[in-house]
Design a protein around this motif. Structure first.
Motif, PDB file in Angstrom:
ATOM      1  N   GLY B  12      18.985  40.560  29.209  1.00  0.00           N
ATOM      2  CA  GLY B  12      18.974  39.975  30.361  1.00  0.00           C
ATOM      3  C   GLY B  12      20.276  40.543  31.495  1.00  0.00           C
ATOM      4  N   ILE B  13      19.301  40.583  32.867  1.00  0.00           N
ATOM      5  CA  ILE B  13      19.668  41.429  34.067  1.00  0.00           C
ATOM      6  C   ILE B  13      21.541  41.003  35.021  1.00  0.00           C
ATOM      7  CG2 ILE B  13      17.800  42.360  34.026  1.00  0.00           C
ATOM      8  CD1 ILE B  13      17.597  40.310  36.353  1.00  0.00           C
ATOM      9  N   SER B  14      21.054  39.574  34.911  1.00  0.00           N
ATOM     10  CA  SER B  14      22.050  39.308  35.404  1.00  0.00           C
ATOM     11  C   SER B  14      23.969  39.802  35.300  1.00  0.00           C
ATOM     12  CB  SER B  14      22.600  37.623  35.485  1.00  0.00           C
ATOM     13  OG  SER B  14      22.835  37.514  34.045  1.00  0.00           O
ATOM     14  N   THR B  15      24.601  39.790  33.399  1.00  0.00           N
ATOM     15  CA  THR B  15      25.623  40.222  33.349  1.00  0.00           C
ATOM     16  C   THR B  15      25.710  41.929  33.761  1.00  0.00           C
ATOM     17  OG1 THR B  15      25.601  39.486  31.428  1.00  0.00           O
ATOM     18  CG2 THR B  15      26.881  40.282  31.192  1.00  0.00           C
ATOM     19  N   TYR B  16      24.734  42.231  33.218  1.00  0.00           N
ATOM     20  CA  TYR B  16      24.592  43.815  34.136  1.00  0.00           C
ATOM     21  C   TYR B  16      25.319  43.958  35.355  1.00  0.00           C
ATOM     22  CZ  TYR B  16      23.465  45.022  29.471  1.00  0.00           C
ATOM     23  OH  TYR B  16      23.036  45.306  28.727  1.00  0.00           O
ATOM     24  N   LEU B  17      24.079  43.221  36.438  1.00  0.00           N
ATOM     25  CA  LEU B  17      23.934  43.179  37.527  1.00  0.00           C
ATOM     26  C   LEU B  17      24.794  42.420  38.055  1.00  0.00           C
ATOM     27  CD1 LEU B  17      20.499  41.839  39.412  1.00  0.00           C
ATOM     28  CD2 LEU B  17      21.918  44.466  38.903  1.00  0.00           C
ATOM     29  N   VAL B  18      25.970  41.629  37.933  1.00  0.00           N
ATOM     30  CA  VAL B  18      27.626  41.087  38.346  1.00  0.00           C
ATOM     31  C   VAL B  18      28.537  42.055  37.940  1.00  0.00           C
ATOM     32  CG1 VAL B  18      29.262  39.273  38.216  1.00  0.00           C
ATOM     33  CG2 VAL B  18      26.996  38.638  38.332  1.00  0.00           C
ATOM     34  N   GLY B  19      28.771  42.465  36.769  1.00  0.00           N
ATOM     35  CA  GLY B  19      29.542  44.178  36.258  1.00  0.00           C
ATOM     36  C   GLY B  19      29.338  45.204  37.499  1.00  0.00           C
ATOM     37  N   GLY B  20      28.183  45.559  37.235  1.00  0.00           N
ATOM     38  CA  GLY B  20      27.905  46.860  38.542  1.00  0.00           C
ATOM     39  C   GLY B  20      28.520  46.313  39.926  1.00  0.00           C
ATOM     40  N   LEU B  21      28.244  45.151  40.397  1.00  0.00           N
ATOM     41  CA  LEU B  21      28.173  44.909  41.641  1.00  0.00           C
ATOM     42  C   LEU B  21      30.492  44.684  42.116  1.00  0.00           C
ATOM     43  CD1 LEU B  21      26.022  42.063  42.444  1.00  0.00           C
ATOM     44  CD2 LEU B  21      25.776  44.041  43.295  1.00  0.00           C
ATOM     45  N   LEU B  22      30.488  44.376  40.502  1.00  0.00           N
ATOM     46  CA  LEU B  22      32.282  44.127  40.641  1.00  0.00           C
ATOM     47  C   LEU B  22      32.285  46.196  40.764  1.00  0.00           C
ATOM     48  CD1 LEU B  22      32.957  41.354  38.214  1.00  0.00           C
ATOM     49  CD2 LEU B  22      33.695  41.856  40.593  1.00  0.00           C
ATOM     50  N   VAL B  23      32.029  46.498  40.014  1.00  0.00           N
ATOM     51  CA  VAL B  23      32.541  48.275  39.969  1.00  0.00           C
ATOM     52  C   VAL B  23      32.437  48.285  40.851  1.00  0.00           C
ATOM     53  CG1 VAL B  23      31.609  50.013  38.885  1.00  0.00           C
ATOM     54  CG2 VAL B  23      31.952  48.371  37.598  1.00  0.00           C
ATOM     55  N   GLY B  24      31.271  48.027  41.754  1.00  0.00           N
ATOM     56  CA  GLY B  24      31.056  48.531  43.156  1.00  0.00           C
ATOM     57  C   GLY B  24      31.916  48.192  44.562  1.00  0.00           C
ATOM     58  N   LEU B  25      32.419  47.257  44.150  1.00  0.00           N
ATOM     59  CA  LEU B  25      33.161  46.437  44.754  1.00  0.00           C
ATOM     60  C   LEU B  25      35.069  46.927  44.177  1.00  0.00           C
ATOM     61  CD1 LEU B  25      33.764  43.588  47.021  1.00  0.00           C
ATOM     62  CD2 LEU B  25      35.071  42.569  44.664  1.00  0.00           C
ATOM     63  N   GLY B  26      35.640  47.057  43.407  1.00  0.00           N
ATOM     64  CA  GLY B  26      36.586  47.881  43.237  1.00  0.00           C
ATOM     65  C   GLY B  26      36.412  48.961  44.222  1.00  0.00           C
ATOM     66  N   THR B  27      35.762  49.979  43.573  1.00  0.00           N
ATOM     67  CA  THR B  27      35.252  51.467  44.408  1.00  0.00           C
ATOM     68  C   THR B  27      35.082  51.194  45.822  1.00  0.00           C
ATOM     69  OG1 THR B  27      34.025  52.191  42.260  1.00  0.00           O
ATOM     70  CG2 THR B  27      34.081  53.446  43.851  1.00  0.00           C
ATOM     71  N   SER B  28      34.967  49.831  45.860  1.00  0.00           N
ATOM     72  CA  SER B  28      34.785  50.107  47.590  1.00  0.00           C
ATOM     73  C   SER B  28      35.885  49.880  48.177  1.00  0.00           C
ATOM     74  CB  SER B  28      33.439  49.033  48.504  1.00  0.00           C
ATOM     75  OG  SER B  28      32.403  49.413  47.510  1.00  0.00           O
ATOM     76  N   LEU B  29      37.299  48.920  47.623  1.00  0.00           N
ATOM     77  CA  LEU B  29      37.881  47.796  47.778  1.00  0.00           C
ATOM     78  C   LEU B  29      38.816  49.369  48.591  1.00  0.00           C
ATOM     79  CD1 LEU B  29      39.342  45.324  47.458  1.00  0.00           C
ATOM     80  CD2 LEU B  29      41.265  47.476  46.836  1.00  0.00           C
ATOM     81  N   ILE B  30      39.149  50.240  47.572  1.00  0.00           N
ATOM     82  CA  ILE B  30      40.425  51.606  47.234  1.00  0.00           C
ATOM     83  C   ILE B  30      39.566  51.814  48.714  1.00  0.00           C
ATOM     84  CG2 ILE B  30      40.596  53.645  46.057  1.00  0.00           C
ATOM     85  CD1 ILE B  30      39.810  52.061  43.044  1.00  0.00           C
ATOM     86  N   PHE B  31      38.359  53.014  48.733  1.00  0.00           N
ATOM     87  CA  PHE B  31      37.579  53.670  49.806  1.00  0.00           C
ATOM     88  C   PHE B  31      37.267  53.081  51.106  1.00  0.00           C
ATOM     89  CE2 PHE B  31      34.329  55.074  52.302  1.00  0.00           C
ATOM     90  CZ  PHE B  31      34.807  57.047  52.240  1.00  0.00           C
ATOM     91  N   VAL B  32      37.298  52.001  51.172  1.00  0.00           N
ATOM     92  CA  VAL B  32      38.202  51.441  52.716  1.00  0.00           C
ATOM     93  C   VAL B  32      40.064  51.370  52.695  1.00  0.00           C
ATOM     94  CG1 VAL B  32      38.240  48.813  53.509  1.00  0.00           C
ATOM     95  CG2 VAL B  32      36.342  49.468  52.431  1.00  0.00           C
ATOM     96  N   PHE B  33      40.724  51.336  52.029  1.00  0.00           N
ATOM     97  CA  PHE B  33      41.242  51.270  51.920  1.00  0.00           C
ATOM     98  C   PHE B  33      42.070  52.682  51.924  1.00  0.00           C
ATOM     99  CE2 PHE B  33      42.276  47.140  50.802  1.00  0.00           C
ATOM    100  CZ  PHE B  33      43.228  45.918  51.954  1.00  0.00           C
ATOM    101  N   THR B  34      42.018  53.451  51.231  1.00  0.00           N
ATOM    102  CA  THR B  34      42.913  54.709  50.921  1.00  0.00           C
ATOM    103  C   THR B  34      41.803  55.979  51.445  1.00  0.00           C
ATOM    104  OG1 THR B  34      41.958  55.160  48.727  1.00  0.00           O
ATOM    105  CG2 THR B  34      44.115  54.295  49.541  1.00  0.00           C
ATOM    106  N   GLY B  35      40.671  55.987  51.396  1.00  0.00           N
ATOM    107  CA  GLY B  35      39.234  56.464  51.624  1.00  0.00           C
ATOM    108  C   GLY B  35      39.285  57.493  51.058  1.00  0.00           C
ATOM    109  N   ILE B  36      40.040  56.948  49.443  1.00  0.00           N
ATOM    110  CA  ILE B  36      39.705  57.984  48.359  1.00  0.00           C
ATOM    111  C   ILE B  36      37.964  57.564  47.450  1.00  0.00           C
ATOM    112  CG2 ILE B  36      40.358  58.701  45.609  1.00  0.00           C
ATOM    113  CD1 ILE B  36      43.262  57.777  47.211  1.00  0.00           C
ATOM    114  N   ARG B  37      37.374  58.541  47.386  1.00  0.00           N
ATOM    115  CA  ARG B  37      35.956  58.121  46.502  1.00  0.00           C
ATOM    116  C   ARG B  37      36.876  58.133  44.730  1.00  0.00           C
ATOM    117  NH1 ARG B  37      31.655  59.535  50.746  1.00  0.00           N
ATOM    118  NH2 ARG B  37      33.340  60.813  52.044  1.00  0.00           N
TER     119      ARG B  37
END
Lengths: 136, 153
Positions: B12-37
Motif C-alpha cells: 500500500g501507499i498510505s503508511t509510506y506517505l503519512v510517514g513521509g509527511l511526518l518526516v517533512g513536518l518535523g524537518t519543517s518545524l525545525i526550519f521554521v523556528f531555527t532556520g536550520i536544515r
C-alpha cells in the motif's frame, strides 16, 4: 534554549514519522533497493512535498534572524563518500537517521550498525585528510 | 492502474506517505523556528568534538548541541510512537552486514557531508545540484550493491 526545544520536538516528529513509514526496518529499505517495494520513494517524496515549500518561502525563522544557507559540495572526495555510503546502505539497509529512530523502536541489533557508523566517522576523520575543500 | 500500484507498492501507499509527511513536518518545524536544515549524519562528526579537539571533528562544534538534540529526538520520537501505537521491532539482517554496512555509512556520509536526510530531504528541498548528484550516486550504488549481495547470499 527555545531553539533546542524546537529541534528536539522536530526530531521527535521526524523519528515518529520514520517509525510509522517502516524505514526503521532495514528489511523494508532493502526491499526498495531491490525494487520489490518502492515505498521509500513515497516517504522521501512526502517529506520533500512539505519541506520544499517551507524552505522556499520562509524568509524569517521565528527564533533566528535568517535561514541558514544550504551548502553541499561536489568534488572527488564527497563523491567517493557517497559511493562508500551507497555500498554500506546496500549491504545493510541502514542509513543514519533511520538507524537512530530504529534504536527507539527497540531494535537492539541496530546498535551494532550505529557503533559501526560512529567508528566509521571516527576513522574517516582520523585517517583521511581533515576536510573537503570549501571552494569546489 | 490499481494493478500497477499494487505491483510498485505491495504494502500500500498510505503508511509510506503519512510517514513521509511526518518526516517533512518535523524537518519543517525545525526550519521554521531555527532556520536550520537538519540532517542526521552530522552528529557522526559533531559528537566527537565533545571528546577530542582534533580539527576534523571541530568543524561542526558550533552545531553539536542541536545535532545531539536532533539525534535524541529521533530516538525518542520512534520510541514514543512504538509505545503508543507501534510494535517493537527486531531486524533479521546479519550482524556482520550491520557492522560492515554501518562502518561504510559512517565513513561515507562524513566524507560526502550528508546522507538520506541531509542530501536527500534537505538538499533536494533546497534544489541543490550537488545534493541531487549525491542522492543519485548513493542510491544507484546502493541498488547495485543490494543486487550483488542478494546474488551472493
Amino acid at each position: 534554549m527555545k531553539r533546542g526545544l524546537a529541534v528536539l520536538l522536530g526530531g521527535i516528529i521526524f523519528g515518529a514519522g520514520l517509525a510509522h513509514s517502516g524505514m526503521t526496518k532495514p528489511e523494508v529499505v532493502l526491499s526498495f533497493l531491490t525494487f520489490e517495494d518502492m515505498g521509500l520513494m513515497l516517504v522521501m517524496g512526502g517529506a520533500i512535498a512539505v519541506t520544499l515549500p517551507t524552505f522556499r518561502f520562509l524568509r524569517k525563522p521565528l527564533l533566528a534572524p535568517a535561514p541558514e544557507p544550504f551548502v553541499a559540495w561536489l568534488n572527488p572526495r564527497t563523491i567517493v563518500g557517497s559511493v562508500l555510503f551507497g555500498v554500506g546502505w546496500g549491504i545493510s539497509g541502514v542509513c543514519p537517521g533511520a538507524a537512530f529512530a530504529s534504536a527507539g523502536t527497540g531494535n537492539t541489533p541496530i546498535l551494532v550498525a550505529l557503533g559501526g557508523m560512529f567508528l566509521g566517522g571516527l576513522v574517516q576523520g582520523v585517517v583521511m585528510k581533515p576536510e573537503a575543500p570549501l571552494d569546489s | 492502474m490499481d494493478e500497477w500500484i499494487t505491483r510498485l507498492f505491495p504494502h500500500g501507499i498510505s503508511t509510506y506517505l503519512v510517514g513521509g509527511l511526518l518526516v517533512g513536518l518535523g524537518t519543517s518545524l525545525i526550519f521554521v523556528f531555527t532556520g536550520i536544515r537538519a540532517g542526521a549524519s552530522g552528529v557522526l562528526t559533531s559528537a566527537f568534538s565533545y571528546v577530542t579537539s582534533r580539527s576534523s571533528f571541530g568543524l561542526l562544534k558550533g552545531e553539536r548541541a542541536w545535532r545531539t538534540l536532533l539525534t535524541l529526538g529521533l530516538i525518542a520520537g520512534a520510541a514514543l510512537y512504538t509505545l503508543a501505537i507501534g510494535e517493537p521491532f527486531r531486524t533479521e539482517i546479519p550482524l556482520l552486514n550491520l557492522a560492515a554496512g554501518g562502518f561504510l555509512v559512517g565513513m561515507g556520509t562524513r566524507a560526502a557531508r550528508g546522507c538520506t536526510s541531509g542530501h536527500g530531504i534537505c538538499g533536494l528541498s533546497s534544489l541543490s545540484g550537488p545534493s541531487l548528484v549525491h542522492v543519485c550516486t548513493f542510491m544507484g550504488i546502493a541498488m547495485l550493491t543490494a543486487y550483488v549481495v542478494g546474488r551472493l547470499t
